[in-house]
Enzyme design. Structure first.
Site, mmCIF file in Angstrom:
data_model
loop_
_atom_site.group_PDB
_atom_site.id
_atom_site.type_symbol
_atom_site.label_atom_id
_atom_site.label_comp_id
_atom_site.label_asym_id
_atom_site.label_seq_id
_atom_site.Cartn_x
_atom_site.Cartn_y
_atom_site.Cartn_z
ATOM 1 N N SER A 167 0.838 -1.215 0.000
ATOM 2 C CA SER A 167 0.000 0.000 0.000
ATOM 3 C C SER A 167 0.867 1.257 0.000
ATOM 4 C CB SER A 167 -0.948 0.002 1.205
ATOM 5 O OG SER A 167 -0.233 -0.217 2.401
ATOM 6 N N ILE A 169 8.231 0.938 -0.175
ATOM 7 C CA ILE A 169 9.022 0.097 -1.084
ATOM 8 C C ILE A 169 8.135 -0.900 -1.822
ATOM 9 C CG2 ILE A 169 10.814 -1.689 -1.147
ATOM 10 C CD1 ILE A 169 12.120 -0.205 1.286
ATOM 11 N N ASP A 187 -3.281 -9.697 7.298
ATOM 12 C CA ASP A 187 -2.147 -9.576 8.216
ATOM 13 C C ASP A 187 -1.160 -10.710 7.933
ATOM 14 O OD1 ASP A 187 -0.406 -9.481 10.339
ATOM 15 O OD2 ASP A 187 -1.955 -9.390 11.884
ATOM 16 N N VAL A 188 0.045 -10.359 7.483
ATOM 17 C CA VAL A 188 1.008 -11.408 7.122
ATOM 18 C C VAL A 188 1.455 -12.238 8.321
ATOM 19 C CG1 VAL A 188 1.901 -10.202 5.079
ATOM 20 C CG2 VAL A 188 3.037 -9.895 7.290
ATOM 21 N N ASN A 226 7.780 -8.315 1.320
ATOM 22 C CA ASN A 226 8.259 -6.974 1.693
ATOM 23 C C ASN A 226 7.644 -6.437 2.981
ATOM 24 O OD1 ASN A 226 9.080 -3.995 1.035
ATOM 25 N ND2 ASN A 226 6.830 -3.959 1.147
ATOM 26 N N SER A 272 17.357 -6.015 4.836
ATOM 27 C CA SER A 272 17.809 -4.665 5.210
ATOM 28 C C SER A 272 19.309 -4.647 5.430
ATOM 29 C CB SER A 272 17.123 -4.244 6.522
ATOM 30 O OG SER A 272 17.672 -3.040 7.013
ATOM 31 N N GLN A 286 16.505 -0.730 17.651
ATOM 32 C CA GLN A 286 15.985 -1.725 16.695
ATOM 33 C C GLN A 286 16.359 -3.145 17.125
ATOM 34 O OE1 GLN A 286 18.030 0.028 13.227
ATOM 35 N NE2 GLN A 286 16.012 0.290 12.302
ATOM 36 N N TYR A 326 14.080 -5.592 15.833
ATOM 37 C CA TYR A 326 13.883 -5.491 14.381
ATOM 38 C C TYR A 326 15.035 -6.111 13.603
ATOM 39 C CZ TYR A 326 13.638 -3.008 9.839
ATOM 40 O OH TYR A 326 13.613 -2.684 8.507
ATOM 41 N N LYS A 328 15.441 -8.978 10.302
ATOM 42 C CA LYS A 328 15.992 -8.714 8.968
ATOM 43 C C LYS A 328 17.139 -9.677 8.657
ATOM 44 C CE LYS A 328 13.033 -6.525 7.780
ATOM 45 N NZ LYS A 328 12.295 -6.452 6.515
ATOM 46 N N THR A 345 18.729 3.330 4.154
ATOM 47 C CA THR A 345 17.609 4.117 4.694
ATOM 48 C C THR A 345 16.842 4.736 3.536
ATOM 49 O OG1 THR A 345 18.711 4.515 6.795
ATOM 50 C CG2 THR A 345 16.949 6.030 6.196
ATOM 51 N N ASN A 347 9.827 5.181 8.702
ATOM 52 C CA ASN A 347 10.788 5.991 9.448
ATOM 53 C C ASN A 347 10.452 7.481 9.431
ATOM 54 O OD1 ASN A 347 11.544 6.581 6.812
ATOM 55 N ND2 ASN A 347 13.219 5.104 6.834
HETATM 56 N N1 LIG Z 1 12.420 2.319 4.702
HETATM 57 C C1 LIG Z 1 13.618 1.849 5.003
HETATM 58 O O1 LIG Z 1 14.559 2.608 5.283
HETATM 59 C C2 LIG Z 1 13.856 0.384 4.999
HETATM 60 C C3 LIG Z 1 12.846 -0.537 4.929
HETATM 61 N N2 LIG Z 1 13.135 -1.868 4.911
HETATM 62 C C4 LIG Z 1 12.076 -2.844 4.839
HETATM 63 O O2 LIG Z 1 11.243 -2.552 3.742
HETATM 64 C C5 LIG Z 1 9.969 -3.114 3.966
HETATM 65 C C6 LIG Z 1 8.913 -2.116 3.577
HETATM 66 O O3 LIG Z 1 8.994 -1.009 4.433
HETATM 67 P P1 LIG Z 1 8.748 0.495 3.968
HETATM 68 O O4 LIG Z 1 8.287 0.543 2.589
HETATM 69 O O5 LIG Z 1 9.956 1.252 4.333
HETATM 70 O O6 LIG Z 1 7.614 0.921 5.002
HETATM 71 P P2 LIG Z 1 6.104 1.364 4.857
HETATM 72 O O7 LIG Z 1 5.645 1.579 6.254
HETATM 73 O O8 LIG Z 1 5.961 2.473 3.883
HETATM 74 O O9 LIG Z 1 5.378 0.097 4.241
HETATM 75 C C7 LIG Z 1 5.080 -1.033 5.002
HETATM 76 C C8 LIG Z 1 4.074 -1.862 4.250
HETATM 77 O O10 LIG Z 1 3.886 -3.086 4.977
HETATM 78 C C9 LIG Z 1 2.524 -3.255 5.226
HETATM 79 N N3 LIG Z 1 2.325 -3.980 6.467
HETATM 80 C C10 LIG Z 1 2.694 -3.632 7.720
HETATM 81 N N4 LIG Z 1 2.315 -4.564 8.598
HETATM 82 C C11 LIG Z 1 1.681 -5.520 7.871
HETATM 83 C C12 LIG Z 1 1.042 -6.725 8.207
HETATM 84 N N5 LIG Z 1 0.985 -7.163 9.468
HETATM 85 N N6 LIG Z 1 0.469 -7.448 7.221
HETATM 86 C C13 LIG Z 1 0.508 -7.019 5.926
HETATM 87 N N7 LIG Z 1 1.098 -5.885 5.550
HETATM 88 C C14 LIG Z 1 1.680 -5.144 6.520
HETATM 89 C C15 LIG Z 1 1.931 -1.872 5.279
HETATM 90 O O11 LIG Z 1 0.523 -1.949 5.039
HETATM 91 P P3 LIG Z 1 -0.536 -0.883 5.638
HETATM 92 O O12 LIG Z 1 0.160 0.451 5.620
HETATM 93 O O13 LIG Z 1 -1.694 -0.979 4.701
HETATM 94 O O14 LIG Z 1 -0.858 -1.307 7.009
HETATM 95 C C16 LIG Z 1 2.698 -1.207 4.141
HETATM 96 O O15 LIG Z 1 2.131 -1.555 2.922
HETATM 97 C C17 LIG Z 1 9.948 -3.549 5.424
HETATM 98 O O16 LIG Z 1 10.100 -4.955 5.487
HETATM 99 C C18 LIG Z 1 11.158 -2.866 6.026
HETATM 100 O O17 LIG Z 1 11.694 -3.600 7.090
HETATM 101 C C19 LIG Z 1 14.409 -2.322 4.962
HETATM 102 C C20 LIG Z 1 15.435 -1.458 5.051
HETATM 103 C C21 LIG Z 1 15.260 -0.034 5.073
HETATM 104 C C1 LIG Z 2 13.247 1.936 9.726
HETATM 105 C C2 LIG Z 2 14.676 2.343 9.486
HETATM 106 O O1 LIG Z 2 14.726 3.706 9.270
HETATM 107 C C3 LIG Z 2 15.206 1.667 8.271
HETATM 108 O O2 LIG Z 2 14.882 0.331 8.316
HETATM 109 C C4 LIG Z 2 15.961 -0.407 8.192
HETATM 110 O O3 LIG Z 2 15.923 -1.582 7.989
HETATM 111 C C5 LIG Z 2 17.164 0.386 8.302
HETATM 112 O O4 LIG Z 2 17.618 0.282 9.618
HETATM 113 C C6 LIG Z 2 16.694 1.751 8.006
HETATM 114 O O5 LIG Z 2 17.391 2.746 8.621
#
Ligand SMILES: NC(=O)C1=CN([C@@H]2O[C@H](COP(=O)(O)OP(=O)(O)OC[C@H]3O[C@@H](n4cnc5c(N)ncnc54)[C@H](OP(=O)(O)O)[C@@H]3O)[C@@H](O)[C@H]2O)C=CC1
Ligand SMILES: C[C@H](O)[C@@H]1OC(=O)[C@H](O)[C@@H]1O
Length: 254
Positions: A15, A18, A64-65, A91, A144, A154, A157, A161, A189, A195
């Protein structure tokens, strides 16, 4: 060049952030795309609209995953709509920043369940379908940089990862005989909802930018090329690999 023409791609957590960028990018590369998401109905709908604007078909499935049944339902609904599964982008994830010593057990439990159990169930459900189809496939898990380095807030968290990264290594072995490749991307990041609050702190944000040799934090679109590449036949001999997509942050010691 379209790298995913004729393929069906599933993306969890699409939604926002990434996952959303990956889903739209996959459609722009010729795939029909099914997305999973948890709560943001309007964002999921607009993601589907963007997939359709790219000339492909889209399907949104809420769930919910952390619940294993979500994975079997997601795959079944995608097969019903598109006839099969070629790529699973696992993801979905959460990162509720919190100090270690007073970390609530529920926060640990939930983060593990969403990030690690969720990835396990999704990859397993997709793998079962791909094995039945008999034409191989590709898993791309969003791990990550945090699989490799720690974070003070974290502690619940980063192990998830590292777990996702490890899951791709083991499934690469388990599924290679079926022509199914399993790889992870390791974002640095990336500016997303996960974040937004953390990086609202200007000092923290500037510190993170300064750690990045390319001079900026990432955008969700920066993840599209690496994910599409690993999903595609261009990466036909790549499995068990982990691709850092971090603007050089990891190697920047001094
Ligand atoms: N942003 C960053 O800096 C980094 C992100 N990542 C990883 O990237 C991935 C995506 O994160 P990012 O795009 O940044 O974050 P967002 O918060 O933008 O996106 C998270 C997504 O995951 C969905 N989600 C959360 N919880 C659930 C659940 N229980 N079941 C199904 N869907 C769920 C959300 O859905 P909804 O909003 O509809 O609830 C949303 O679509 C994560 O795994 C994160 O750990 C890794 C490294 C860095
Ligand atoms: C949520 C953090 O900002 C993001 O998620 C990660 O996996 C890395 O630590 C990033 O900094």
């Amino acid at each position: 060049m379209k790298l995913l023409e004729g393929k069906t791609v599933l993306v969890t957590g699409a939604s926002t952030g990434i996952g959303r960028a990956a889903a739209i990018g996959a459609a722009q590369h010729g795939a029909n795309v099914a997305i999973n998401y948890h709560s943001r109905d309007e964002d999921a709908e607009s993601c589907i609209a963007a997939i359709e604007a790219a000339g492909r078909r889209g399907l949104a499935v809420k769930g919910d995953v952390a619940d294993a049944a979500t994975a079997t339902d997601f795959v079944a609904r995608a097969v019903d709509r598109f006839g099969g599964v070629d790529v699973m982008v696992s993801n979905a994830g959460i990162c509720p920043f919190h100090a270690f010593l007073d970390m609530p057990a529920e926060t640990v439990e939930r983060t593990f369940r969403v990030n690690l159990h969720g990835a396990y169930y999704m990859v397993q459900a997709a793998a079962r379908q791909m094995v039945e189809q008999g034409r191989g496939g590709s898993m791309v898990a969003v791990s990550s940089i945090s699989a490799l380095v720690g974070g003070e807030f974290q502690t619940h968290y980063t192990p998830t990862k590292a777990g996702v990264h490890s899951l791709m290594q083991s499934t690469a072995i388990a599924l290679g005989k079926h022509g199914i490749r399993c790889n992870s991307v390791l974002p640095g990041t990336i500016l997303t909802e996960i974040n937004k609050d953390d990086l609202a702190d200007e000092e923290k944000r500037r510190y993170m930018e300064a750690r990045t040799p390319l001079g900026r934090l990432g955008q969700p679109e920066d993840m599209v090329g690496p994910i599409v590449f690993l999903a595609s036949d261009m990466a036909a001999y790549v499995t068990g690999a982990a691709l850092l997509v971090d603007g050089g942050m990891y190697v920047n010691l001094q």
